[in-house]
Write a protein that holds these residues in place. Structure first.
Motif, PDB file in Angstrom:
ATOM      1  N   LEU A  14       0.729  -1.223   0.048  1.00 26.24           N
ATOM      2  CA  LEU A  14      -0.011  -0.102  -0.092  1.00 26.24           C
ATOM      3  C   LEU A  14       0.734   1.158  -0.010  1.00 26.24           C
ATOM      4  CD1 LEU A  14      -3.228   0.641   2.137  1.00 26.24           C
ATOM      5  CD2 LEU A  14      -1.212   2.306   2.113  1.00 26.24           C
ATOM      6  N   ILE A  15       1.567   1.398   0.730  1.00 21.29           N
ATOM      7  CA  ILE A  15       2.557   2.549   1.005  1.00 21.29           C
ATOM      8  C   ILE A  15       3.516   2.844  -0.086  1.00 21.29           C
ATOM      9  CG2 ILE A  15       2.200   2.732   3.393  1.00 21.29           C
ATOM     10  CD1 ILE A  15       5.184   1.478   3.954  1.00 21.29           C
ATOM     11  N   GLY A  16       4.041   1.778  -0.714  1.00 19.64           N
ATOM     12  CA  GLY A  16       4.878   1.796  -1.865  1.00 19.64           C
ATOM     13  C   GLY A  16       4.500   2.391  -3.303  1.00 19.64           C
ATOM     14  N   ILE A  17       3.164   2.568  -3.321  1.00 27.45           N
ATOM     15  CA  ILE A  17       2.557   3.071  -4.613  1.00 27.45           C
ATOM     16  C   ILE A  17       1.270   3.939  -4.190  1.00 27.45           C
ATOM     17  CG2 ILE A  17       3.393   0.932  -6.256  1.00 27.45           C
ATOM     18  CD1 ILE A  17      -0.094   0.987  -5.038  1.00 27.45           C
ATOM     19  N   SER A  22      -3.131   6.642  -6.126  1.00 25.71           N
ATOM     20  CA  SER A  22      -4.430   7.790  -5.982  1.00 25.71           C
ATOM     21  C   SER A  22      -4.300   8.766  -7.246  1.00 25.71           C
ATOM     22  CB  SER A  22      -3.550   8.637  -4.935  1.00 25.71           C
ATOM     23  OG  SER A  22      -3.702   8.175  -3.669  1.00 25.71           O
ATOM     24  N   GLU A  23      -3.198   8.884  -7.992  1.00 23.40           N
ATOM     25  CA  GLU A  23      -3.172   9.767  -9.182  1.00 23.40           C
ATOM     26  C   GLU A  23      -3.881   8.876 -10.518  1.00 23.40           C
ATOM     27  OE1 GLU A  23      -0.109  12.123 -12.163  1.00 23.40           O
ATOM     28  OE2 GLU A  23       0.728  10.875 -10.657  1.00 23.40           O
ATOM     29  N   ALA A  24      -3.793   7.583 -10.531  1.00 27.23           N
ATOM     30  CA  ALA A  24      -4.073   6.741 -11.473  1.00 27.23           C
ATOM     31  C   ALA A  24      -5.691   6.335 -11.433  1.00 27.23           C
ATOM     32  CB  ALA A  24      -3.273   5.676 -11.599  1.00 27.23           C
ATOM     33  N   VAL A  25      -6.078   6.112 -10.077  1.00 30.00           N
ATOM     34  CA  VAL A  25      -7.370   5.523  -9.568  1.00 30.00           C
ATOM     35  C   VAL A  25      -8.229   6.501  -9.073  1.00 30.00           C
ATOM     36  CG1 VAL A  25      -8.466   3.624  -8.614  1.00 30.00           C
ATOM     37  CG2 VAL A  25      -6.189   3.129  -9.873  1.00 30.00           C
ATOM     38  N   LEU A  26      -7.853   7.009  -8.131  1.00 28.62           N
ATOM     39  CA  LEU A  26      -8.854   8.161  -7.256  1.00 28.62           C
ATOM     40  C   LEU A  26      -9.054   9.458  -7.788  1.00 28.62           C
ATOM     41  CD1 LEU A  26      -7.773   6.926  -3.703  1.00 28.62           C
ATOM     42  CD2 LEU A  26      -9.642   5.958  -4.936  1.00 28.62           C
ATOM     43  N   ILE A  35      -3.846  16.878  -6.731  1.00 27.11           N
ATOM     44  CA  ILE A  35      -3.536  15.402  -6.286  1.00 27.11           C
ATOM     45  C   ILE A  35      -2.805  15.624  -4.817  1.00 27.11           C
ATOM     46  CG2 ILE A  35      -2.556  13.266  -7.018  1.00 27.11           C
ATOM     47  CD1 ILE A  35      -3.374  13.848  -9.586  1.00 27.11           C
ATOM     48  N   SER A  36      -1.753  16.064  -4.981  1.00 27.43           N
ATOM     49  CA  SER A  36      -0.974  16.333  -3.999  1.00 27.43           C
ATOM     50  C   SER A  36      -1.557  16.478  -2.494  1.00 27.43           C
ATOM     51  CB  SER A  36       0.535  16.980  -4.061  1.00 27.43           C
ATOM     52  OG  SER A  36       1.006  16.869  -4.908  1.00 27.43           O
ATOM     53  N   PHE A  37      -2.399  17.646  -2.719  1.00 25.86           N
ATOM     54  CA  PHE A  37      -3.191  17.861  -1.541  1.00 25.86           C
ATOM     55  C   PHE A  37      -4.250  16.816  -0.928  1.00 25.86           C
ATOM     56  CE2 PHE A  37      -7.095  19.822   0.242  1.00 25.86           C
ATOM     57  CZ  PHE A  37      -6.567  20.569   1.299  1.00 25.86           C
ATOM     58  N   ALA A  38      -4.851  16.058  -2.087  1.00 25.45           N
ATOM     59  CA  ALA A  38      -5.964  15.200  -1.836  1.00 25.45           C
ATOM     60  C   ALA A  38      -5.148  13.829  -1.328  1.00 25.45           C
ATOM     61  CB  ALA A  38      -6.613  14.857  -3.208  1.00 25.45           C
ATOM     62  N   VAL A  39      -4.004  13.639  -1.647  1.00 23.69           N
ATOM     63  CA  VAL A  39      -3.175  12.420  -1.185  1.00 23.69           C
ATOM     64  C   VAL A  39      -2.888  12.899   0.222  1.00 23.69           C
ATOM     65  CG1 VAL A  39      -1.092  11.230  -1.192  1.00 23.69           C
ATOM     66  CG2 VAL A  39      -2.258  11.427  -3.253  1.00 23.69           C
ATOM     67  N   ILE A 153       1.727  -3.557 -13.742  1.00 22.37           N
ATOM     68  CA  ILE A 153       1.000  -4.471 -14.465  1.00 22.37           C
ATOM     69  C   ILE A 153      -0.471  -3.933 -14.378  1.00 22.37           C
ATOM     70  CG2 ILE A 153       0.072  -6.665 -14.332  1.00 22.37           C
ATOM     71  CD1 ILE A 153       2.678  -7.609 -12.965  1.00 22.37           C
ATOM     72  N   ASP A 154      -1.024  -3.518 -13.164  1.00 26.58           N
ATOM     73  CA  ASP A 154      -2.126  -2.887 -13.045  1.00 26.58           C
ATOM     74  C   ASP A 154      -2.401  -1.926 -11.519  1.00 26.58           C
ATOM     75  OD1 ASP A 154      -5.104  -2.818 -11.974  1.00 26.58           O
ATOM     76  OD2 ASP A 154      -5.465  -3.468 -14.011  1.00 26.58           O
ATOM     77  N   PRO A 155      -2.854  -0.913 -11.810  1.00 28.39           N
ATOM     78  CA  PRO A 155      -2.533  -0.117 -10.286  1.00 28.39           C
ATOM     79  C   PRO A 155      -3.340  -0.806  -9.092  1.00 28.39           C
ATOM     80  CG  PRO A 155      -3.322   1.160 -12.217  1.00 28.39           C
ATOM     81  CD  PRO A 155      -3.263  -0.150 -12.923  1.00 28.39           C
ATOM     82  N   THR A 156      -4.226  -1.571  -9.271  1.00 25.16           N
ATOM     83  CA  THR A 156      -4.905  -2.191  -8.359  1.00 25.16           C
ATOM     84  C   THR A 156      -4.575  -3.586  -7.826  1.00 25.16           C
ATOM     85  OG1 THR A 156      -6.609  -3.400  -9.785  1.00 25.16           O
ATOM     86  CG2 THR A 156      -7.249  -1.082  -9.069  1.00 25.16           C
TER      87      THR A 156
END
Length: 195
Positions: A14-17, A22-26, A35-39, A153-156
Motif C-alpha cells: 500500500l505505502i509503496g505505490i 491515487s493519481e491513476a485511480v482515485l 492530487i498532492s493535496f488530496a493524497v 501491471i495494473d494499479p490495483t
C-alpha cells in the motif's frame, strides 16, 4: 511472526505505490497540485484513524477482548481496507479504505507486540522483539520494492495481493486465538484444581 510479516508485507504494498495509485485511480485527470493535496488529506485520514484507534478504541477493546481476538479483528479490518482500495473508484471509497486500514493497523500491531513477548521466557523477550522488528521491517522492504512492479501491471494489483495476504493471515491469527483460548482454559482449570 508470520502474522506480523504477512500483514506488514501487505501494508508495504500500500505505502509503496499510494501516491501513484491515487493519481491513476482515485483522482484521474486532476492537476498535480490538487492530487498532492488530496493524497495528503487521505494520509491524514489514515494517521488520525490510527491515532484514534490506539488512544480510544484499543484501550476500550482491551477491557472486553483478549489480545488474540483483537489481532483477529485487526486483520479483518486491514483485509477489508485492502479490498476496498482494490475496488475503489472514487475518493470517498478511498477514505473508507483508509479508515479500515488505519483501524486494522492500530488494532493489530500493539497486541501482536504484546503477544510476542508472552510466548517466550523473560530472558528471551528482548531477542524475540528484535526478531519481530526485523520481520516487520523486512516485510516492508520487500513489499515496497515489489509494489512498483505490480503497479506497472495494473494499479490495483498491489491491493488485491495485499488483501489476499491479509486474508491468508487470518488463519494463523485464528490459530493463535484458539491456542490462547485453549491454553487459558487449561491454566484456569489447573488453578481451580489446586488445593
Amino acid at each position: 511472526l508470520i502474522i506480523a510479516f504477512v500483514t506488514q508485507f501487505g501494508f508495504g504494498l500500500l505505502i509503496g505505490i499510494f501516491p501513484l495509485y491515487s493519481e491513476a485511480v482515485l483522482f484521474p485527470g486532476i492537476d498535480h497540485k490538487t492530487i498532492s493535496f488530496a493524497v495528503g488529506l487521505l494520509l491524514a485520514v489514515f494517521g488520525v484513524g490510527q491515532l484514534i484507534t490506539q488512544v480510544i478504541l484499543l484501550p476500550k477493546m482491551l477491557q472486553h477482548y483478549s489480545d488474540p481476538m483483537i489481532v483477529v479483528i485487526g486483520v479483518l479490518c486491514r483485509t477489508i481496507g485492502m479490498f476496498v482500495f482494490a475496488i475503489a473508484l472514487a475518493p470517498l471509497m478511498g477514505s473508507v479504505a483508509a479508515i479500515f486500514s488505519a483501524v486494522g493497523g492500530g488494532l493489530l500491531m500493539p497486541p501482536l507486540t504484546s503477544l510476542i513477548t508472552k510466548t517466550v521466557i523473560p530472558e528471551f523477550r528482548g531477542a524475540i522483539l528484535g526478531v519481530y522488528q526485523s520481520a516487520t521491517n523486512l516485510a516492508v522492504i520487500f513489499s515496497t520494492a515489489l509494489s512498483g512492479v505490480l503497479f506497472a501491471i495494473d494499479p490495483t494489483i498491489p491491493f488485491w495481493v495485499g488483501g489476499v495476504l491479509s486474508f491468508v493471515s487470518l488463519f494463523p491469527a485464528l490459530f493463535l486465538w484458539n491456542w490462547s483460548h485453549t491454553h487459558q482454559k487449561v491454566k484456569n482449570e489447573d488453578l481451580v484444581m489446586q488445593p
